[in-house]
Design a protein around this motif. Structure first.
Motif, PDB file in Angstrom:
ATOM      1  N   THR A 151     -26.082 -26.651   4.834  1.00 28.72           N
ATOM      2  CA  THR A 151     -25.406 -26.196   3.615  1.00 28.72           C
ATOM      3  C   THR A 151     -25.400 -24.677   3.424  1.00 28.72           C
ATOM      4  N   SER A 152     -26.322 -23.978   4.048  1.00 26.86           N
ATOM      5  CA  SER A 152     -26.399 -22.513   3.870  1.00 26.86           C
ATOM      6  C   SER A 152     -27.329 -21.946   4.934  1.00 26.86           C
ATOM      7  N   CYS A 153     -27.356 -20.620   5.013  1.00 28.64           N
ATOM      8  CA  CYS A 153     -28.293 -19.983   5.944  1.00 28.64           C
ATOM      9  C   CYS A 153     -29.722 -20.094   5.427  1.00 28.64           C
ATOM     10  N   THR A 154     -29.886 -20.035   4.108  1.00 28.71           N
ATOM     11  CA  THR A 154     -31.234 -20.187   3.537  1.00 28.71           C
ATOM     12  C   THR A 154     -31.823 -21.522   3.970  1.00 28.71           C
ATOM     13  N   THR A 155     -31.012 -22.571   3.855  1.00 36.55           N
ATOM     14  CA  THR A 155     -31.457 -23.903   4.270  1.00 36.55           C
ATOM     15  C   THR A 155     -31.670 -23.953   5.778  1.00 36.55           C
TER      16      THR A 155
ATOM     17  N   ARG B 240     -18.859 -13.952   1.496  1.00 38.26           N
ATOM     18  CA  ARG B 240     -19.053 -12.540   1.848  1.00 38.26           C
ATOM     19  C   ARG B 240     -19.230 -12.364   3.363  1.00 38.26           C
ATOM     20  N   LYS B 241     -19.309 -13.479   4.094  1.00 37.98           N
ATOM     21  CA  LYS B 241     -19.524 -13.371   5.534  1.00 37.98           C
ATOM     22  C   LYS B 241     -18.175 -13.345   6.264  1.00 37.98           C
ATOM     23  N   VAL B 242     -18.231 -12.967   7.541  1.00 37.02           N
ATOM     24  CA  VAL B 242     -17.000 -12.755   8.310  1.00 37.02           C
ATOM     25  C   VAL B 242     -16.278 -14.081   8.565  1.00 37.02           C
TER      26      VAL B 242
ATOM     27  N   ALA C  95     -36.137 -12.015  12.895  1.00 40.02           N
ATOM     28  CA  ALA C  95     -35.338 -10.794  13.068  1.00 40.02           C
ATOM     29  C   ALA C  95     -34.001 -10.967  12.366  1.00 40.02           C
ATOM     30  N   VAL C  96     -33.667 -10.014  11.510  1.00 38.01           N
ATOM     31  CA  VAL C  96     -32.379 -10.048  10.803  1.00 38.01           C
ATOM     32  C   VAL C  96     -31.393  -9.139  11.544  1.00 38.01           C
ATOM     33  N   HIS C  97     -30.169  -9.599  11.722  1.00 42.67           N
ATOM     34  CA  HIS C  97     -29.107  -8.744  12.257  1.00 42.67           C
ATOM     35  C   HIS C  97     -28.398  -8.139  11.047  1.00 42.67           C
TER      36      HIS C  97
ATOM     37  N   GLU D  77     -33.885 -15.919  14.688  1.00 38.00           N
ATOM     38  CA  GLU D  77     -32.899 -14.913  14.288  1.00 38.00           C
ATOM     39  C   GLU D  77     -32.240 -15.291  12.960  1.00 38.00           C
ATOM     40  N   ASP D  78     -32.322 -14.383  11.993  1.00 41.67           N
ATOM     41  CA  ASP D  78     -31.533 -14.526  10.770  1.00 41.67           C
ATOM     42  C   ASP D  78     -30.192 -13.854  11.066  1.00 41.67           C
ATOM     43  N   ALA D  79     -29.262 -14.691  11.529  1.00 38.28           N
ATOM     44  CA  ALA D  79     -27.936 -14.198  11.928  1.00 38.28           C
ATOM     45  C   ALA D  79     -26.925 -14.460  10.819  1.00 38.28           C
ATOM     46  N   ALA D  80     -27.422 -14.496   9.558  1.00 41.92           N
ATOM     47  CA  ALA D  80     -26.547 -14.808   8.414  1.00 41.92           C
ATOM     48  C   ALA D  80     -25.239 -14.025   8.475  1.00 41.92           C
ATOM     49  N   CYS D  81     -25.353 -12.737   8.820  1.00 39.33           N
ATOM     50  CA  CYS D  81     -24.192 -11.841   8.736  1.00 39.33           C
ATOM     51  C   CYS D  81     -23.519 -11.638  10.094  1.00 39.33           C
ATOM     52  N   ALA D  82     -23.975 -12.301  11.165  1.00 38.95           N
ATOM     53  CA  ALA D  82     -23.661 -11.819  12.513  1.00 38.95           C
ATOM     54  C   ALA D  82     -22.738 -12.708  13.350  1.00 38.95           C
TER      55      ALA D  82
ATOM     56  N   GLU E  70     -19.348 -22.200   1.241  1.00 41.72           N
ATOM     57  CA  GLU E  70     -20.798 -22.119   1.446  1.00 41.72           C
ATOM     58  C   GLU E  70     -21.036 -22.876   2.736  1.00 41.72           C
ATOM     59  N   GLY E  71     -22.123 -22.576   3.419  1.00 42.27           N
ATOM     60  CA  GLY E  71     -22.415 -23.319   4.648  1.00 42.27           C
ATOM     61  C   GLY E  71     -23.328 -22.525   5.554  1.00 42.27           C
ATOM     62  N   GLY E  72     -23.901 -23.214   6.520  1.00 42.83           N
ATOM     63  CA  GLY E  72     -24.791 -22.557   7.479  1.00 42.83           C
ATOM     64  C   GLY E  72     -24.781 -23.296   8.802  1.00 42.83           C
TER      65      GLY E  72
ATOM     66  N   PHE F 165     -27.032 -18.975  10.857  1.00 39.34           N
ATOM     67  CA  PHE F 165     -25.840 -18.275  10.350  1.00 39.34           C
ATOM     68  C   PHE F 165     -25.524 -18.693   8.915  1.00 39.34           C
ATOM     69  N   SER F 166     -24.818 -17.803   8.204  1.00 38.84           N
ATOM     70  CA  SER F 166     -24.301 -18.119   6.869  1.00 38.84           C
ATOM     71  C   SER F 166     -22.778 -18.104   6.900  1.00 38.84           C
ATOM     72  N   PHE F 167     -22.183 -19.016   6.129  1.00 37.96           N
ATOM     73  CA  PHE F 167     -20.717 -19.025   5.997  1.00 37.96           C
ATOM     74  C   PHE F 167     -20.294 -18.815   4.537  1.00 37.96           C
TER      75      PHE F 167
ATOM     76  N   LEU G 191     -36.229  -5.154   4.033  1.00 37.30           N
ATOM     77  CA  LEU G 191     -34.852  -4.665   3.822  1.00 37.30           C
ATOM     78  C   LEU G 191     -33.864  -5.748   4.261  1.00 37.30           C
ATOM     79  N   SER G 192     -33.664  -6.713   3.394  1.00 41.67           N
ATOM     80  CA  SER G 192     -32.753  -7.822   3.689  1.00 41.67           C
ATOM     81  C   SER G 192     -32.473  -8.538   2.387  1.00 41.67           C
ATOM     82  N   PHE G 193     -31.419  -9.343   2.378  1.00 37.17           N
ATOM     83  CA  PHE G 193     -31.191 -10.185   1.204  1.00 37.17           C
ATOM     84  C   PHE G 193     -32.430 -11.060   1.007  1.00 37.17           C
ATOM     85  N   ILE G 194     -32.756 -11.331  -0.244  1.00 41.38           N
ATOM     86  CA  ILE G 194     -34.047 -11.970  -0.570  1.00 41.38           C
ATOM     87  C   ILE G 194     -34.220 -13.343   0.080  1.00 41.38           C
ATOM     88  N   ALA G 195     -33.103 -13.983   0.475  1.00 44.75           N
ATOM     89  CA  ALA G 195     -33.188 -15.314   1.093  1.00 44.75           C
ATOM     90  C   ALA G 195     -33.991 -15.281   2.396  1.00 44.75           C
ATOM     91  N   THR G 196     -34.014 -14.133   3.081  1.00 46.67           N
ATOM     92  CA  THR G 196     -34.779 -14.029   4.322  1.00 46.67           C
ATOM     93  C   THR G 196     -36.250 -14.354   4.041  1.00 46.67           C
ATOM     94  N   ALA G 197     -36.831 -13.629   3.092  1.00 47.69           N
ATOM     95  CA  ALA G 197     -38.243 -13.864   2.743  1.00 47.69           C
ATOM     96  C   ALA G 197     -38.419 -15.222   2.072  1.00 47.69           C
TER      97      ALA G 197
HETATM   98  C1  PLP Z   1     -29.674 -11.529   5.948  1.00 41.30           C
HETATM   99  C2  PLP Z   1     -29.362 -12.752   5.137  1.00 41.30           C
HETATM  100  N1  PLP Z   1     -30.119 -13.848   5.282  1.00 41.30           N
HETATM  101  C3  PLP Z   1     -29.865 -14.978   4.584  1.00 41.30           C
HETATM  102  C4  PLP Z   1     -28.822 -15.050   3.695  1.00 41.30           C
HETATM  103  C5  PLP Z   1     -28.588 -16.311   2.922  1.00 41.30           C
HETATM  104  O1  PLP Z   1     -27.391 -16.939   3.295  1.00 41.30           O
HETATM  105  P1  PLP Z   1     -26.823 -18.144   2.429  1.00 41.30           P
HETATM  106  O2  PLP Z   1     -26.194 -17.546   1.220  1.00 41.30           O
HETATM  107  O3  PLP Z   1     -25.841 -18.829   3.312  1.00 41.30           O
HETATM  108  O4  PLP Z   1     -27.977 -19.018   2.087  1.00 41.30           O
HETATM  109  C6  PLP Z   1     -28.001 -13.934   3.511  1.00 41.30           C
HETATM  110  C7  PLP Z   1     -26.883 -13.988   2.554  1.00 41.30           C
HETATM  111  O5  PLP Z   1     -26.323 -13.008   2.136  1.00 41.30           O
HETATM  112  C8  PLP Z   1     -28.278 -12.746   4.234  1.00 41.30           C
HETATM  113  O6  PLP Z   1     -27.532 -11.637   4.094  1.00 41.30           O
END
Ligand code: PLP
Length: 383
Positions: free
Chosen positions: A56-60, A183-185, A127-129, A153-158, A190-192, A178-180, A82-88
């Motif tokens: 459902t998402s990259c967080t998941t 705001r992603k490419v 590792a976040v891209h 790899e947190d490839a949410a944006c990559a 929503e999706g991952g 990955f995140s879909f 230094l990343s969107f809070i979902a990483t942590a």
């Molecule tokens: C680096 C990073 N990780 C995780 C996420 C979370 O992705 P999602 O919104 O699909 O859960 C994002 C979303 O912006 C992100 O930028």
């Protein structure tokens, strides 16, 4: 005559996505089914991974990956602040503890800072891209191997980025997530997606995303000839199913991905030319061995922090141009206020000085020029 507003981002979707959604709605099968399976196969082939698991998402995706890898209470995972809070958050969702490392001038994990954070409880490096620029994967993999750690790899944006000629998602670590989000490419609303070379990990992830069920809905309905199949619930899982509606959009978007990335790179180059040798605006770095998809375009305003940066953002808003102050730093947010964190000077600098500029498929050279002119003026006015 007032000029049209320039938003910070805009998903690139059209009639093909509309038709794909309509076809799913007419099919009568809306949730995870044949389209999700097709999207997984196509995505895996696109990045060169053996397996892709849609969620459902990259967080998941990150959360379930940590659970499937057996990372939980008492374990530490090193990640950038230094990343969107979902990483942590994804580490905390699994019951483990994030340990924040600093970044280098590319805004990605600084390998020496990661090494300095490794301790007896460390189980993995996340590792976040950052905004699409691949992290220093080979060095991080070498470090992880040397210390018997997992690399995720947190490839949410990559999606669409590459490292040393290989698409992000072709496994370097144990899994890439990955995140879909729009705001992603590549977006599905929503999706991952999780890609991995490990068949057992993929099978466990498929179970965890569907309540721990031994069979997918598709398997139960597809094998009519085999008679009614009773599922079992082998462990406690979650509902992290992507819908066939989303996957149908994803399949169209995947076909568009190379063209979208080419366009974004052209727009990024145009920004680069507009700000070359600028006294205040520093453009993002892209080392020669990596290609960013420029999910976002982030500049640094040298010495223009706090109130000055806010004045610049507001001045641009008066010109109908949306920008966003900075990349966030998780260690400064309330949930992580009590996390013991060593000094993160580069993270603090990027958090204070960075500014995200508009970048989307239809922005065009005119749009870049308008933003560049307005930003230059706003910087000079801000003093
Ligand atoms: C680096 C990073 N990780 C995780 C996420 C979370 O992705 P999602 O919104 O699909 O859960 C994002 C979303 O912006 C992100 O930028």
């Amino acid at each position: 005559m007032s000029l049209p507003p320039i938003p910070i981002a805009k998903p690139y979707v059209g009639a093909e996505e509309e038709a794909a959604v309509a076809a799913v709605l007419r099919s009568g099968w809306l949730t995870q089914g044949a389209r999700v399976a097709e999207f997984e196969t196509a995505f895996a082939a696109h990045v060169g991974a053996a397996h892709a698991v849609a969620v459902t998402s990259c967080t998941t995706a990150l959360h379930l990956t940590f659970v499937a890898l057996g990372i939980g209470p008492g374990d530490e995972v090193i990640c950038p602040s230094l990343s969107f809070i979902a990483t942590a958050n994804s580490i905390v969702h699994a019951g483990a503890t994030p340990v924040f490392a600093d970044v280098d001038e590319t805004m990605n994990l600084a390998v020496a800072s990661v090494e300095a954070r490794i301790g007896p409880r460390t189980k993995a490096i996340l590792a976040v891209h950052q905004v699409g620029l691949p992290a220093e994967l080979d060095q991080l993999r070498e470090l992880a191997n040397r210390h018997k750690l997992l690399l995720v790899e947190d490839a949410a944006c990559a999606a669409g980025s590459s490292y040393r000629g290989n698409p992000i998602g072709r496994p370097v670590g144990v899994a890439a997530c990955f995140s879909f989000h729009p705001r992603k490419v590549l977006t599905t609303g929503e999706g991952g997606m999780i890609t991995t070379a490990d068949a057992q990990l993929a099978a466990r992830l498929r179970r965890l995303r569907q309540h721990g069920m031994s069979l997918s809905d598709l398997d139960r309905h597809r094998n009519v000839a085999a008679g009614y199949q009773r599922e079992q619930y082998l462990e406690i899982g979650w509902n992290a199913r992507m819908t066939d509606i989303q996957a149908a959009v994803g399949l169209v978007q995947l076909g568009r991905l190379p063209g979208i990335v080419t366009r974004r790179r052209e727009l990024a180059s145009a920004y680069g030319r507009a700000f070359s040798d600028h006294a205040i605006i520093a453009t993002p770095l892209e080392p020669a061995d990596r290609q960013s998809n420029y999910q976002s375009y982030v500049v640094q305003l040298r010495g223009h922090t706090g109130a000055q940066r806010d004045r610049i953002v507001n001045r641009l808003l008066e010109e109908q141009i949306a920008t966003r102050p900075g990349l966030m730093a998780a260690h400064l947010q309330p949930p992580y206020a009590k996390t013991v964190t060593a000094a993160l000077p580069m993270t603090d600098r990027f958090g204070d000085e960075s500014l995200m500029l508009p970048l989307y498929h239809e922005l065009g050279a005119d749009g870049v020029e308008r933003v560049a002119r307005a930003l230059d003026l706003a910087c000079r006015e801000a003093g």
